[in-house]
Design an enzyme around this catalytic site. Structure first.
Site, PDB file in Angstrom:
ATOM      1  N   LYS A 121       0.819  -1.213   0.000  1.00 16.52           N
ATOM      2  CA  LYS A 121       0.000   0.000   0.000  1.00 16.52           C
ATOM      3  C   LYS A 121       0.853   1.264   0.000  1.00 16.52           C
ATOM      4  CE  LYS A 121      -3.297  -2.640  -0.331  1.00 16.52           C
ATOM      5  NZ  LYS A 121      -3.860  -2.794  -1.691  1.00 16.52           N
ATOM      6  N   HIS A 147      -8.182   7.075  -0.206  1.00 15.12           N
ATOM      7  CA  HIS A 147      -7.925   5.635  -0.291  1.00 15.12           C
ATOM      8  C   HIS A 147      -6.469   5.313   0.049  1.00 15.12           C
ATOM      9  CE1 HIS A 147      -6.717   1.977  -2.551  1.00 15.12           C
ATOM     10  NE2 HIS A 147      -7.878   1.517  -2.117  1.00 15.12           N
ATOM     11  N   LYS A 201     -12.960   0.362 -19.153  1.00 15.55           N
ATOM     12  CA  LYS A 201     -12.609   1.129 -17.962  1.00 15.55           C
ATOM     13  C   LYS A 201     -13.769   1.213 -16.967  1.00 15.55           C
ATOM     14  CE  LYS A 201     -11.092   5.666 -16.376  1.00 15.55           C
ATOM     15  NZ  LYS A 201     -10.738   7.060 -16.764  1.00 15.55           N
ATOM     16  N   THR A 205     -14.396  -0.117 -12.689  1.00 16.50           N
ATOM     17  CA  THR A 205     -15.005   0.532 -11.528  1.00 16.50           C
ATOM     18  C   THR A 205     -16.126  -0.335 -10.959  1.00 16.50           C
ATOM     19  OG1 THR A 205     -14.513   2.693 -12.511  1.00 16.50           O
ATOM     20  CG2 THR A 205     -16.072   2.658 -10.682  1.00 16.50           C
ATOM     21  N   GLN A 208     -14.632  -3.074  -8.943  1.00 20.08           N
ATOM     22  CA  GLN A 208     -14.205  -2.611  -7.628  1.00 20.08           C
ATOM     23  C   GLN A 208     -15.395  -2.509  -6.672  1.00 20.08           C
ATOM     24  OE1 GLN A 208     -12.259   0.846  -9.328  1.00 20.08           O
ATOM     25  NE2 GLN A 208     -10.273   0.167  -8.556  1.00 20.08           N
TER      26      GLN A 208
END
Length: 304
Positions: A121, A147, A201, A205, A208
């Site tokens: 991360k 995030h 694309k 999303t 996710q």
């Protein structure tokens, strides 16, 4: 002030004594303070970098971005593999899955996979700095910065106290998503010639958002089954998943639904405008023909 500091230190020392002793001495694992400070430093550097880049020519770092993103694809795929061979394809259950705190090779391997996930991360913070160096400030959104700033110190607590078991389902799933995400970024960095092949694309999303819903559904099990796994960590993961779902959903609405709706509105207006022009053209044509006819008739009468 001194008493407050002493109280915080006592709480810190007591909390750290409850952590997994197998991780003693591992990088950034002895205290939650360094991870929190690194996240604060990240935000400061992003703001300072944007201010420094304002008015400057963007850097051309496309080759570096291609290498970085494709390397992250490989790294994320390796994490998925480690989570699978450490448990999720070798005996872990989608139901109750306690943490194995033994020093068996398999348990240590899972703990190391959790640590590498946490450490990744910080590597991923480079995403933002690449945006800044390229002058793409519109990509440095609240969702993006929030995030990258929140996940590392949040992940630290899971690695410190429960490096394995139930909640590693979320980390494994997140690693799967990152394989796809960095593949997209890597292809996008290759330039305009690849753009026609990046039509998916918006589906990234959606992927996710499905990830966050799946994590919440998986975590909700602990309210209905008996399981030797601390609910506090599952609750924390589900809370973050809900927050990110809302933020990603808002991004999806703004980036795709409203934008496409706006394009349709513009297209309708253009179509209506063209219709008016065509209608006016026909009308003007008829009026012109009539006018020319009257003119020719009058001219003919005069000629005769």
């Amino acid at each position: 002030m001194e008493s407050m500091y002493r109280s915080l230190k006592d709480w810190h020392d007591q909390a750290m004594s409850l952590g997994d002793p197998r991780l003693d001495g591992w990088l950034l694992m002895d205290s939650p303070v360094p991870p929190a400070l690194l996240s604060i430093l990240y935000v400061v550097l992003v703001l300072a970098g944007m201010r420094w880049m304002k008015g400057r020519n963007p850097f051309d770092i496309r080759p570096l971005m291609v290498v970085y993103n494709l390397s992250m694809v490989v790294f994320s795929a390796w994490l998925v593999y480690e989570f699978c061979v450490s448990g999720w394809l070798t005996g872990y259950s989608l139901g109750c899955q306690p943490v194995d705190f033994s020093r068996s090779p398999k348990a240590i391997r899972m703990a190391k996979a959790c640590w590498w996930f946490f450490f990744s991360k910080y590597i991923e913070m480079l995403d933002t700095f690449f945006f800044v160096l390229r002058g793409r400030f519109e990509l440095v959104t609240f969702l993006h910065v929030f995030h990258h700033a929140v996940v590392p110190p949040s992940a630290w607590w899971g690695v410190k106290f429960v490096p394995g078991g139930f909640s590693t389902f979320a980390t494994m799933l997140n690693s799967v998503v990152h394989v796809v995400m960095y593949l997209y970024y890597g292809l996008a960095a290759m330039g305009p010639s690849v753009q026609p092949y990046l039509w998916w694309k918006r589906y990234l999303t959606k992927f996710q958002m499905v990830q966050f819903v799946t994590i919440v559904i998986h975590g909700m099990q602990l309210y209905f089954i008996e399981c030797d796994y601390p609910k506090a960590f599952a609750n924390a993961i589900m809370t973050l998943a809900c927050i990110f779902f809302v933020l990603f959903a808002n991004f999806y609405i703004q980036a795709y639904l409203k934008r496409s709706g706006g394009r349709r509105s513009v297209q309708k207006k253009q179509s209506a405008h063209q219709t008016v022009l065509v209608a006016n053209g026909h009308s003007n044509g008829r009026n012109g023909a009539a006018h020319n006819g009257h003119h020719e008739a009058a001219h003919g009468r005069k000629t005769d």
